[in-house]
Design a protein around this motif. Structure first.
Motif, PDB file in Angstrom:
ATOM      1  N   GLY A 210     -19.894  -4.801   1.803  1.00 56.79           N
ATOM      2  CA  GLY A 210     -18.874  -4.260   0.912  1.00 56.79           C
ATOM      3  C   GLY A 210     -18.054  -5.351   0.238  1.00 56.79           C
ATOM      4  O   GLY A 210     -17.710  -6.356   0.863  1.00 56.79           O
TER       5      GLY A 210
ATOM      6  N   PRO B 207     -11.459  -4.664  -1.489  1.00 55.60           N
ATOM      7  CA  PRO B 207     -10.407  -5.586  -1.048  1.00 55.60           C
ATOM      8  C   PRO B 207     -10.593  -6.097   0.381  1.00 55.60           C
ATOM      9  O   PRO B 207     -10.339  -7.275   0.650  1.00 55.60           O
ATOM     10  N   SER B 208     -11.048  -5.251   1.291  1.00 55.04           N
ATOM     11  CA  SER B 208     -11.182  -5.704   2.682  1.00 55.04           C
ATOM     12  C   SER B 208     -12.327  -6.703   2.827  1.00 55.04           C
ATOM     13  O   SER B 208     -12.183  -7.753   3.452  1.00 55.04           O
TER      14      SER B 208
ATOM     15  N   ASP C 116     -23.060  -5.802  -1.786  1.00 49.71           N
ATOM     16  CA  ASP C 116     -22.420  -4.603  -2.331  1.00 49.71           C
ATOM     17  C   ASP C 116     -23.449  -3.775  -3.091  1.00 49.71           C
ATOM     18  O   ASP C 116     -24.345  -4.301  -3.740  1.00 49.71           O
ATOM     19  N   ARG C 117     -23.287  -2.464  -3.005  1.00 49.92           N
ATOM     20  CA  ARG C 117     -24.277  -1.574  -3.597  1.00 49.92           C
ATOM     21  C   ARG C 117     -24.067  -1.365  -5.094  1.00 49.92           C
ATOM     22  O   ARG C 117     -24.934  -0.834  -5.781  1.00 49.92           O
TER      23      ARG C 117
ATOM     24  N   ASN D 204     -15.692   1.581  -7.112  1.00 52.13           N
ATOM     25  CA  ASN D 204     -14.425   1.688  -6.406  1.00 52.13           C
ATOM     26  C   ASN D 204     -13.306   2.330  -7.228  1.00 52.13           C
ATOM     27  O   ASN D 204     -13.251   2.171  -8.437  1.00 52.13           O
TER      28      ASN D 204
ATOM     29  N   GLN E 246      -9.030   3.428  -7.228  1.00 49.64           N
ATOM     30  CA  GLN E 246      -7.692   3.323  -6.636  1.00 49.64           C
ATOM     31  C   GLN E 246      -6.674   3.796  -7.669  1.00 49.64           C
ATOM     32  O   GLN E 246      -6.980   3.880  -8.848  1.00 49.64           O
ATOM     33  N   GLY E 247      -5.438   4.036  -7.236  1.00 47.45           N
ATOM     34  CA  GLY E 247      -4.379   4.590  -8.071  1.00 47.45           C
ATOM     35  C   GLY E 247      -4.063   3.881  -9.368  1.00 47.45           C
ATOM     36  O   GLY E 247      -4.213   4.433 -10.416  1.00 47.45           O
TER      37      GLY E 247
ATOM     38  N   ILE F  33      -1.789   0.714  -7.148  1.00 45.97           N
ATOM     39  CA  ILE F  33      -0.732  -0.281  -6.997  1.00 45.97           C
ATOM     40  C   ILE F  33      -1.264  -1.404  -6.109  1.00 45.97           C
ATOM     41  O   ILE F  33      -1.823  -1.153  -5.041  1.00 45.97           O
TER      42      ILE F  33
ATOM     43  N   TYR G  99      -0.179  -4.502  -3.845  1.00 40.80           N
ATOM     44  CA  TYR G  99       0.975  -5.081  -3.155  1.00 40.80           C
ATOM     45  C   TYR G  99       0.738  -6.579  -3.020  1.00 40.80           C
ATOM     46  O   TYR G  99      -0.193  -7.014  -2.333  1.00 40.80           O
TER      47      TYR G  99
ATOM     48  N   ARG H 275      -8.981  -1.101 -10.724  1.00 37.30           N
ATOM     49  CA  ARG H 275      -9.802  -1.632  -9.642  1.00 37.30           C
ATOM     50  C   ARG H 275     -11.109  -2.273 -10.082  1.00 37.30           C
ATOM     51  O   ARG H 275     -11.515  -3.307  -9.538  1.00 37.30           O
TER      52      ARG H 275
ATOM     53  N   VAL I 152     -26.854  -1.468   1.958  1.00 32.86           N
ATOM     54  CA  VAL I 152     -27.191  -1.712   3.361  1.00 32.86           C
ATOM     55  C   VAL I 152     -27.501  -0.361   3.989  1.00 32.86           C
ATOM     56  O   VAL I 152     -26.708   0.582   3.879  1.00 32.86           O
TER      57      VAL I 152
ATOM     58  N   GLU J 214     -17.150  -1.311   4.402  1.00 40.84           N
ATOM     59  CA  GLU J 214     -17.880  -0.413   3.507  1.00 40.84           C
ATOM     60  C   GLU J 214     -17.065   0.765   2.994  1.00 40.84           C
ATOM     61  O   GLU J 214     -17.606   1.632   2.322  1.00 40.84           O
TER      62      GLU J 214
ATOM     63  N   ASP K   5     -10.705   0.587   4.825  1.00 42.22           N
ATOM     64  CA  ASP K   5     -10.811   2.047   4.859  1.00 42.22           C
ATOM     65  C   ASP K   5     -11.827   2.535   5.887  1.00 42.22           C
ATOM     66  O   ASP K   5     -11.700   3.641   6.411  1.00 42.22           O
TER      67      ASP K   5
ATOM     68  N   GLY L  97      -2.863   1.139   0.960  1.00 43.63           N
ATOM     69  CA  GLY L  97      -4.206   1.068   1.529  1.00 43.63           C
ATOM     70  C   GLY L  97      -4.847  -0.281   1.286  1.00 43.63           C
ATOM     71  O   GLY L  97      -5.317  -0.942   2.207  1.00 43.63           O
ATOM     72  N   SER L  98      -4.822  -0.719   0.025  1.00 39.29           N
ATOM     73  CA  SER L  98      -5.512  -1.968  -0.299  1.00 39.29           C
ATOM     74  C   SER L  98      -4.866  -3.147   0.418  1.00 39.29           C
ATOM     75  O   SER L  98      -5.537  -4.120   0.759  1.00 39.29           O
TER      76      SER L  98
HETATM   77  C1  LIG Z   1      -7.065   7.794  -5.877  1.00 39.83           C
HETATM   78  C2  LIG Z   1      -6.684   6.681  -4.950  1.00 39.83           C
HETATM   79  C3  LIG Z   1      -5.457   6.048  -5.106  1.00 39.83           C
HETATM   80  C4  LIG Z   1      -5.097   4.993  -4.280  1.00 39.83           C
HETATM   81  N1  LIG Z   1      -3.945   4.342  -4.533  1.00 39.83           N
HETATM   82  C5  LIG Z   1      -3.647   3.230  -3.836  1.00 39.83           C
HETATM   83  C6  LIG Z   1      -2.557   2.425  -4.216  1.00 39.83           C
HETATM   84  O1  LIG Z   1      -1.861   2.706  -5.193  1.00 39.83           O
HETATM   85  N2  LIG Z   1      -2.301   1.297  -3.502  1.00 39.83           N
HETATM   86  C7  LIG Z   1      -3.089   0.934  -2.455  1.00 39.83           C
HETATM   87  O2  LIG Z   1      -2.829  -0.119  -1.848  1.00 39.83           O
HETATM   88  N3  LIG Z   1      -4.139   1.681  -2.055  1.00 39.83           N
HETATM   89  C8  LIG Z   1      -4.442   2.811  -2.732  1.00 39.83           C
HETATM   90  N4  LIG Z   1      -5.554   3.533  -2.391  1.00 39.83           N
HETATM   91  C9  LIG Z   1      -6.344   3.136  -1.209  1.00 39.83           C
HETATM   92  C10 LIG Z   1      -7.249   1.935  -1.495  1.00 39.83           C
HETATM   93  O3  LIG Z   1      -8.033   2.207  -2.620  1.00 39.83           O
HETATM   94  C11 LIG Z   1      -8.145   1.646  -0.308  1.00 39.83           C
HETATM   95  O4  LIG Z   1      -7.387   1.567   0.860  1.00 39.83           O
HETATM   96  C12 LIG Z   1      -8.925   0.339  -0.480  1.00 39.83           C
HETATM   97  O5  LIG Z   1      -9.744   0.388  -1.603  1.00 39.83           O
HETATM   98  C13 LIG Z   1      -9.770   0.049   0.741  1.00 39.83           C
HETATM   99  O6  LIG Z   1     -10.529  -1.108   0.538  1.00 39.83           O
HETATM  100  P1  LIG Z   1     -11.903  -1.338   1.290  1.00 39.83           P
HETATM  101  O7  LIG Z   1     -12.376  -2.690   0.907  1.00 39.83           O
HETATM  102  O8  LIG Z   1     -11.733  -1.068   2.740  1.00 39.83           O
HETATM  103  O9  LIG Z   1     -12.890  -0.214   0.762  1.00 39.83           O
HETATM  104  P2  LIG Z   1     -13.446   0.061  -0.710  1.00 39.83           P
HETATM  105  O10 LIG Z   1     -12.502  -0.401  -1.729  1.00 39.83           O
HETATM  106  O11 LIG Z   1     -13.861   1.484  -0.715  1.00 39.83           O
HETATM  107  O12 LIG Z   1     -14.738  -0.865  -0.811  1.00 39.83           O
HETATM  108  C14 LIG Z   1     -15.924  -0.587  -0.128  1.00 39.83           C
HETATM  109  C15 LIG Z   1     -17.051  -1.366  -0.774  1.00 39.83           C
HETATM  110  O13 LIG Z   1     -18.221  -1.271   0.017  1.00 39.83           O
HETATM  111  C16 LIG Z   1     -19.343  -1.032  -0.805  1.00 39.83           C
HETATM  112  N5  LIG Z   1     -20.316  -0.320   0.038  1.00 39.83           N
HETATM  113  C17 LIG Z   1     -20.138   0.840   0.713  1.00 39.83           C
HETATM  114  N6  LIG Z   1     -21.225   1.145   1.425  1.00 39.83           N
HETATM  115  C18 LIG Z   1     -22.130   0.163   1.211  1.00 39.83           C
HETATM  116  C19 LIG Z   1     -23.458  -0.079   1.669  1.00 39.83           C
HETATM  117  N7  LIG Z   1     -24.048   0.747   2.517  1.00 39.83           N
HETATM  118  N8  LIG Z   1     -24.103  -1.187   1.222  1.00 39.83           N
HETATM  119  C20 LIG Z   1     -23.490  -2.044   0.355  1.00 39.83           C
HETATM  120  N9  LIG Z   1     -22.240  -1.862  -0.104  1.00 39.83           N
HETATM  121  C21 LIG Z   1     -21.563  -0.774   0.319  1.00 39.83           C
HETATM  122  C22 LIG Z   1     -18.799  -0.241  -1.969  1.00 39.83           C
HETATM  123  O14 LIG Z   1     -19.603  -0.388  -3.135  1.00 39.83           O
HETATM  124  C23 LIG Z   1     -17.417  -0.870  -2.155  1.00 39.83           C
HETATM  125  O15 LIG Z   1     -17.450  -1.958  -3.045  1.00 39.83           O
HETATM  126  C24 LIG Z   1      -5.953   4.607  -3.215  1.00 39.83           C
HETATM  127  C25 LIG Z   1      -7.179   5.252  -3.041  1.00 39.83           C
HETATM  128  C26 LIG Z   1      -7.561   6.263  -3.903  1.00 39.83           C
HETATM  129  C27 LIG Z   1      -8.907   6.899  -3.727  1.00 39.83           C
END
Ligand SMILES: Cc1cc2nc3c(=O)[nH]c(=O)nc-3n(C[C@H](O)[C@H](O)[C@H](O)COP(=O)(O)OP(=O)(O)OC[C@H]3O[C@@H](n4cnc5c(N)ncnc54)[C@H](O)[C@@H]3O)c2cc1C
Ligand code: SF4
Lengths: 103, 435
Positions: free
Chosen positions: B11, B14-15, B34-35, B43, B45-46, B48, B50, B106, B130, B162, B305, B317-318
Motif C-alpha cells: 500500500g 499515507p501509512s 500498490d494496486r 484513494n 479523503q475529505g 484535511i 494535519y 489525495r 498483492v 492496505e 486504516d 485518520g491520515s
Molecule cells: C470521505 C473521507 C474523508 C476523510 N477525511 C479525512 C480528513 O479530513 N483527515 C484525515 O486525516 N483523514 C480523513 N479520512 C481518513 C483517511 O483517509 C484515512 O485514515 C487514511 O487514508 C488511511 O491511510 P492508509 O495509508 O492506512 O490507507 P489508504 O489511504 O486507504 O491506502 C491504502 C493503499 O493500499 C493500496 N492497496 C490496498 N490493497 C492492496 C493490495 N492488495 N495490493 C496492493 N495495494 C493495495 C491502495 O491502493 C492504497 O493506495 C477520510 C476518509 C474518507 C473516506
C-alpha cells in the motif's frame, strides 16, 4: 482506456459516474453474485439501493444482478454479504478499475 | 529486481508511504507495492492534512507538497431540514509561518508523498495487487504473492498498509472480517469554482486561507453519520458518511443523501454555479478502539486504516496512519540495529510505541463513543432539530414574550425526547463517553 458508463444506473447516476475514469478489465469482473437457493438476502437486496455506484439492480427474474463497471471499489457489498456467501469480491487486477483524479 | 527485501510495504497511502520513507531513509532495502496506476489513484479523503504528523517525517514538506489551503476557520453546523445552528472558530493566528492544518486532494498528495519515498531509496511497483502472504509452516510471514507472473517476493517483514478494506490481512487470516457497524460508507464530490469565488463565498482575505465545515443533524437522515464541506484552492470537497449498517437498514441511497445535503438552503449558495468533476465513495473505519485487530505477528505488522486507526469523533485518520507507519518503521529499524528478528514477541516494541502515542491514547479516550452513538440516534436527529426550532422561536419577533418562548422551547425538547429523564440520561451518557 475506456470511460464506460454502467448500463444499470439511473440517468443521474450515469452523469455522476461519467466524470470518473475507469480502466475496465473486460471479461474479468471483480464482483460476482452467487445466487443462493432460498432467494436473495435482505442485505443483497439493499445493495440495489445503497451501492454508491448503482452497480446492483433487480433483474427481470426478480433476482439481484450486478454490473460492476462503475464500481468505486469501496467494499461495502463485500462486507454486507460476507455472511450470506452471495458475493465473491476481489480487487480488480493491478492497474484496472477506478482511477481517481482528485480522490 | 532482487527477490529478497528487508521490508515489503503493501500500500502507498499515507501509512505505507510514511513507513517506507522512514525505513528507506535509514538505509533499508524497501519494496512498496500498490494496486493503483499511481499512488493515490485508488484513494479518497475529505481531506484535511494535519501538518504535525507529516512534519515529523518530512520537516520541509511545505516547500514541495501539493497543499490547497491552510485552515484558518472551522465551522460546526447542527443541521435541520431548512436551517442550521452553527458555531465557528476563526483565528488569524492560523495565518502562521507553518500552518497546522491544510486541505489537500489525495490523488495529488499521495503522488507527491510517493515521489519522496522513492527519492529516499525505496522501490515502488504499481498496478500490482498483492493477493496473499507467503508463510512458513510455523505461520511466519516471509513474503507476498502478487498478481504478476512469478509474483512471489520475499522479505524479513511485511508491513500491511492496505487500508480499511484490507483483503490481504483478512485472506491470510491475520485479522477478522470487518463488521458493517464498524465502518462508515462515505460519498464525496469535488466541485470546481473560480479561485476568487471560493474566497468571496467563505470570506477569505489571504490567497491560501481556507475554511472547513463539519455537519451533524438532518444531514444523516437519522443515521449515525456526519457531513463535511472543505475549501480547496479552486474547488470544494463535499461529502457525507454514515454507518454502513445504517445504510443497509434504511436503504437510503448514499448519493441521494449527498444530493439532499447539496440542496440544503445553507449549502446550495456555497456551491452555486460550480462544476462537479468527480464523485467518489470509500469506507472509513469507525469502530474505534474495540475494533482494532491484532496488530503484529511473526514477520508482519499492521499500520493505518487496516488497523482501524481513525478517530471518528475528531475526523482524524491520515495523521494516525502516518504516525503508525512511522512508528512501525522505527521499530523495524531498531530491531535490526539490535540484531533482533521481527517476531511477534519483539514487535511488542511497536505496540508499546503506539500505546505511548496519541494514536492509542485518543482511540482509548473515545472508546465508548461509537457504541454510544450507535445506540442513541437522538444525537443525530432529535437534538439538532429541537435546537434549530428553539433558535428560530427565539429569533422570530412576533409579540410573544421571551419567557413563554423559553418555556415552549423546553416543552418542545421534552416532548421530542419523551421526558426530562431521558434528556438528563443522554447528557450523562454523553459526558461519560467523552471523558
Ligand atoms: C470521505 C473521507 C474523508 C476523510 N477525511 C479525512 C480528513 O479530513 N483527515 C484525515 O486525516 N483523514 C480523513 N479520512 C481518513 C483517511 O483517509 C484515512 O485514515 C487514511 O487514508 C488511511 O491511510 P492508509 O495509508 O492506512 O490507507 P489508504 O489511504 O486507504 O491506502 C491504502 C493503499 O493500499 C493500496 N492497496 C490496498 N490493497 C492492496 C493490495 N492488495 N495490493 C496492493 N495495494 C493495495 C491502495 O491502493 C492504497 O493506495 C477520510 C476518509 C474518507 C473516506
Ligand atoms: S464495491 Fe462499492 S461501489 Fe463497488 S459494487 Fe460494491 S458497493 Fe458498489
Amino acid at each position: 482506456m475506456t470511460d464506460k458508463k454502467p448500463e444499470t444506473a439511473s440517468p443521474k447516476m450515469e452523469e455522476r459516474l461519467y466524470q470518473n475514469r475507469y480502466l475496465v478489465d473486460e471479461g474479468n469482473p471483480h464482483v460476482t453474485i452467487h445466487p443462493q437457493p432460498g432467494g436473495d438476502s435482505p442485505a443483497l437486496q439493499s445493495l440495489t439501493q445503497i451501492c454508491p455506484a448503482g452497480c446492483y439492480r433487480t433483474g427481470e427474474t426478480g433476482r439481484v444482478e450486478v454490473v460492476a463497471d462503475g464500481c468505486m471499489e469501496c467494499g461495502s457489498c463485500r462486507i454486507l454479504c460476507q455472511a450470506t456467501g452471495e458475493i465473491e469480491w476481489s480487487y480488480p487486477r493491478g492497474g484496472y478499475g477506478i482511477l481517481f483524479k482528485f480522490g | 529486481m532482487s527477490d529478497h527485501f528487508d521490508a515489503i510495504v503493501v500500500g502507498a497511502g499515507p501509512s505505507g508511504n510514511a513507513a517506507a520513507y522512514v525505513m528507506a531513509k535509514a538505509g533499508l532495502n524497501v519494496l512498496q507495492i500498490d494496486r493503483g496506476e499511481y499512488p493515490g489513484s485508488k484513494n479518497v479523503q475529505g481531506a484535511i492534512l494535519y501538518a504535525d504528523a507529516l512534519e515529523r517525517i518530512i520537516p520541509d514538506f511545505r516547500d514541495s507538497a501539493p497543499l490547497e489551503r491552510h485552515v484558518i476557520e472551522q465551522r460546526f453546523w447542527m443541521l435541520s431540514e431548512r436551517s442550521h445552528t452553527g458555531a465557528q472558530y476563526r483565528s488569524d493566528d492560523f495565518n502562521e509561518e507553518k500552518p497546522n492544518r491544510y486541505t489537500i486532494l489525495r490523488a495529488q498528495f499521495d503522488k507527491w508523498f510517493s515521489r519522496q519515498v522513492r527519492a529516499a531509496g525505496a522501490i515502488l511497483i504499481t498496478e500490482t495487487t498483492v493477493k496473499d502472504l507467503i508463510k512458513t509452516e510455523s505461520g511466519k510471514v516471509i513474503g507476498v504473492v502478487t498478481d504478476r507472473d512469478g509474483g512471489k517476493i520475499h522479505a524479513d517483514i511485511v508491513v500491511l498498509a492496505e487500508g480499511v478494506n484490507g483483503m490481504v490481512g483478512q485472506r491470510a487470516g491475520l485479522r477478522p472480517e470487518i463488521k458493517a457497524n464498524h465502518v462508515a460508507l462515505a460519498v464525496k464530490e469535488t466541485h470546481f469554482l473560480p479561485e476568487e469565488t471560493v474566497r468571496e463565498r467563505f470570506n477569505l482575505a489571504g490567497e491560501d486561507d481556507g475554511v472547513v465545515i463539519e455537519v451533524l443533524g438532518s444531514v444523516s437522515s437519522g443515521m449515525v453519520g456526519t457531513g463535511f464541506l472543505y475549501t480547496n484552492k479552486e474547488s470544494i470537497s463535499i461529502g457525507v458518511g454514515c454507518l454502513l449498517a445504517d445504510f443497509a437498514e434504511t436503504r437510503i441511497a448514499p448519493y441521494a443523501l449527498l444530493d439532499k445535503f447539496k440542496s440544503h438552503p445553507s449549502v446550495a449558495p456555497l456551491l452555486k454555479g460550480s462544476e462537479m468533476k468527480e464523485y467518489v465513495a470509500h469506507l472509513i473505519p469507525e469502530g474505534g478502539y474495540d475494533a482494532i485487530p491484532r496488530l503484529t505477528g511473526d514477520g508482519w505488522l499492521i499500520v493505518g486504516d487496516a488497523g482501524q486507526f481513525v478517530n471518528a469523533v475528531h475526523r482524524e485518520g491520515s495523521n494516525l496512519a502516518m504516525t503508525s507507519g512511522r512508528l512501525a518503521a522505527e521499530t523495524i529499524i531498531q530491531l535490526r540495529a539490535e540484531g533482533k528478528q521481527p517476531t511477534e514477541e519483539n514487535l511488542k516494541l511497536y505496540r508499546d510505541k503506539l500505546a505511548d502515542s496519541f494514536v492509542m491514547k485518543d482511540l482509548k479516550k473515545y472508546r465508548k463513543v461509537p457504541h454510544l452513538l450507535e445506540k442513541n440516534r437522538q444525537f443525530f436527529n432529535i437534538y439538532p432539530a429541537a435546537l434549530n426550532r428553539a433558535m428560530q422561536a427565539m429569533l422570530r419577533v412576533d409579540g410573544t414574550d421571551k419567557r413563554s418562548k423559553e418555556a415552549e422551547a423546553m416543552r418542545d425538547l421534552k416532548r421530542a425526547r419523551g421526558g426530562w429523564w431521558r434528556v438528563a440520561t443522554d447528557l450523562f451518557k454523553f459526558a461519560r463517553a467523552w471523558r
